[in-house]
Design a protein around this motif. Structure first.
Motif, PDB file in Angstrom:
ATOM      1  N   ALA A   1      61.205  28.456  12.885  1.00 11.38           N
ATOM      2  CA  ALA A   1      62.518  28.879  13.355  1.00 11.38           C
ATOM      3  C   ALA A   1      63.396  29.397  12.226  1.00 11.38           C
TER       4      ALA A   1
ATOM      5  N   SER B   1      66.227  23.103  11.551  1.00 10.11           N
ATOM      6  CA  SER B   1      66.930  21.861  11.229  1.00 10.11           C
ATOM      7  C   SER B   1      66.698  21.510   9.762  1.00 10.11           C
TER       8      SER B   1
ATOM      9  N   GLU C   1      58.661  24.665  13.111  1.00 14.89           N
ATOM     10  CA  GLU C   1      59.579  24.519  14.244  1.00 14.89           C
ATOM     11  C   GLU C   1      59.560  25.817  15.037  1.00 14.89           C
TER      12      GLU C   1
ATOM     13  N   ALA D   1      61.070  27.321  18.992  1.00 16.46           N
ATOM     14  CA  ALA D   1      61.655  27.140  20.310  1.00 16.46           C
ATOM     15  C   ALA D   1      60.677  27.617  21.378  1.00 16.46           C
TER      16      ALA D   1
ATOM     17  N   SER E   1      59.830  32.164  21.021  1.00 19.04           N
ATOM     18  CA  SER E   1      60.108  32.517  19.629  1.00 19.04           C
ATOM     19  C   SER E   1      58.998  33.382  19.066  1.00 19.04           C
TER      20      SER E   1
ATOM     21  N   SER F   1      64.942  17.970  21.147  1.00 18.55           N
ATOM     22  CA  SER F   1      65.416  19.128  20.397  1.00 18.55           C
ATOM     23  C   SER F   1      64.803  20.410  20.948  1.00 18.55           C
TER      24      SER F   1
ATOM     25  N   LYS G   1      64.676  23.077  19.378  1.00 19.96           N
ATOM     26  CA  LYS G   1      64.057  23.779  18.268  1.00 19.96           C
ATOM     27  C   LYS G   1      62.555  23.541  18.182  1.00 19.96           C
TER      28      LYS G   1
END
Length: 395
Positions: free
Chosen positions: A120, A124, A231, A233, A236, A261, A263
Motif C-alpha cells: 500500500a 500503516s 499491505e 487493500a 489495489s 483494517s 489496509k
C-alpha cells in the motif's frame, strides 16, 4: 540510415504493436532491422494482423528515436534489448516480455536472486516497518530487492535494502528520467549510487499516467523469484502484481494483517487463496531455497540466430549466500564469535543514549551486513530499539 537500436524503438512504437507481437516477430525474423525490410504481406504471414503489419511496413518516423537514443547517456541510462546477454533471464521467460528496457544505473540484470516487496501507498506504521525490515534482511543476505519506488511500502523496501548496503531495483511506470513521486528523488539517486537501477520500458519523458502501472507490474513480478505483499487493500495495484506473479509461475507471499483494517483485506484474502504467509525473512527464503537450488543458470532460448552467451553475474555475494542458504538449515547456529560481537554492540550502546548505525559499524570492527543482522536479532529479542534516522539504543 537509422542505427540498429533505433529499429527496436520503432517496432514498439508502430501502431498496434505490443510486447507479444514484438516477441512473435523477433522470434520469427531475428532482429527488428530485418523486420523493417519486409513487406506488409511478409509481416502478416507471421501471424500479425494486416493493419498492424501495414503500420510496421509504412513506419518512417525514425529521427525522433535517434534523438531519444542520443539522450540516454546524458541521463546515465542505457538500452538493454531482449537479445542482449544482460537482459534479465527471468523476464525473458514470461509471455509478454518487454522487447527492451531503459536502465538508469550500473546494475547488471542477469542474477536470479531478485525478490519483490510491494504494498500500500498509504501504509500503516507497522506495514512500513515490516517492509523496511524485509528489505534490509533480504539485501543483507545478498538478494536483490525489487519494488516500484511508490510511497509507503515500496519506498520502505528500497530504503531497507540501502540500509543493508545491498542492491535494489526500482521498476517505474514512467520514463527513467521522471521520478515519481517527486519526494523520492533522493531515494532514486541513492538506489543508483548504491549499484542498483531505475528500470522502465517506457520512453524517456513519459509521465506517470495511471494506465502505465498495471503493465509495469508484469515487469516487476517477472524479474523476480517471488513477490511479497506487505499491505494491500481489497482493490489495489499490489493485487494486480500478485495475479501477474501467479500467471508467471512466481511464488506469492503475503504478510498477515488485522481483519479490522481495510489496509490488509487484500493481502489477507491472498493468504486464504494460498499465498505463503510471511512473518519473517526466513519464511521467504525457506520457501524459495529448493527452487534456487534446482535452478540452473538461465539459458532461455535466445531469439537471435547466433547464441548469446550469458555473462557471469557480478553479484558474487548473492550467489554465495544462495548456496549457503540452500545447503544449510535456515536456523543454523551462528558462527563462533557472533555472540561476543553482540555483546560488543550492546556495550557500545550502553555508553550513548542513541548511536547511528554507521558509528556502531565503525566501533564494532565488523562488516556492515553482520552488524545489521545482529542489530535485527537484538531488536527481535527486545534488547535494542531502532529509532528514525538509523539510530539505535538499548531497549
Amino acid at each position: 540510415m537509422p542505427s540498429p537500436d533505433v529499429y527496436w524503438l520503432a517496432l514498439r512504437r508502430a501502431r498496434g504493436v505490443g510486447p507479444r507481437t514484438c516477441k512473435l516477430l523477433i522470434e520469427k525474423f531475428g532482429t527488428p532491422e530485418k523486420i523493417f525490410q519486409l513487406s506488409s504481406d511478409q509481416i502478416a504471414a507471421a501471424g500479425v494482423p494486416r493493419n498492424t503489419a501495414h503500420s510496421i511496413a509504412e513506419f518512417r518516423d525514425f529521427e525522433p528515436l535517434e534523438k531519444e537514443l542520443c539522450e540516454l547517456p546524458n541521463i546515465g541510462a542505457r538500452l538493454v534489448k531482449w537479445t542482449d546477454a544482460d537482459y534479465p533471464p527471468n523476464l525473458r521467460q514470461i509471455a509478454d516480455p518487454p522487447p527492451f528496457l531503459f536502465v538508469r544505473g550500473t546494475a547488471t540484470l542477469t542474477d536470479n536472486t531478485c525478490i519483490a516487496i510491494v504494498g500500500a501507498r498509504a501504509a500503516s506504521d507497522i506495514g512500513r516497518r515490516m517492509a523496511q525490515r524485509l528489505g534490509l534482511e533480504l539485501a543483507a543476505k545478498g538478494f536483490t530487492v525489487v519494488s516500484g519506488l511508490a510511497r509507503g511500502i515500496d519506498g520502505e523496501a528500497h530504503q531497507g535494502a540501502l540500509d543493508a548496503h545491498g542492491r535494489t531495483l526500482a521498476i517505474l511506470g514512467c520514463g527513467v528520467d521522471v521520478i515519481y513521486p517527486a519526494e523520492h528523488r533522493k531515494l532514486a539517486e541513492a538506489i543508483i549510487e548504491g549499484g542498483g537501477a531505475l528500470i522502465s520500458e517506457l520512453p524517456i519523458g513519459t509521465q506517470p499516467l495511471a494506465e502505465n502501472f498495471p503493465t509495469r507490474n508484469r515487469i516487476l513480478s517477472g524479474l523476480c523469484l517471488g513477490v511479497v505483499i506487505v499491505e494491500a487493500a481489497e482493490k489495489s495495484g499490489s493485487l494486480i502484481t500478485a495475479r501477474m506473479a501467479l500467471e508467471q509461475d512466481r511464488q506469492v507471499f503475503a504478510v498477515p494483517g488485522s481483519p479490522l483494517s481495510g489496509k490488509t483485506r487484500g493481502s489477507n484474502r491472498l493468504l486464504k487463496e494460498g499465498a505463503k504467509l510471511v512473518e519473517c525473512v526466513e519464511d521467504v527464503i525457506e520457501e524459495l531455497a529448493p527452487q534456487m537450488a534446482s535452478r540452473a543458470p538461465a539459458t532461455a532460448r535466445m531469439p537471435s540466430a547466433e547464441p548469446v552467451p550469458t555473462p557471469p553475474t557480478s553479484n558474487i555475494s548473492a550467489s554465495a549466500e544462495v548456496a549457503r542458504l540452500v545447503q544449510a538449515p535456515i536456523d543454523a547456529k551462528a558462527p563462533e564469535g557472533i555472540a561476543d560481537s553482540s555483546i560488543t554492540i550492546l556495550n557500545n550502546l550502553k555508553e550513548s543514549e542513541r548511536l547511528h548505525v554507521d558509528s556502531i559499524i565503525e566501533s564494532s570492527g565488523l562488516n556492515a551486513q553482520t552488524v545489521l543482522r545482529l542489530l535485527l536479532e537484538l531488536e527481535l529479542e527486545g534488547r535494542v530499539t531502532q529509532h528514525p534516522g538509523k539510530l539505535f539504543s538499548l531497549a
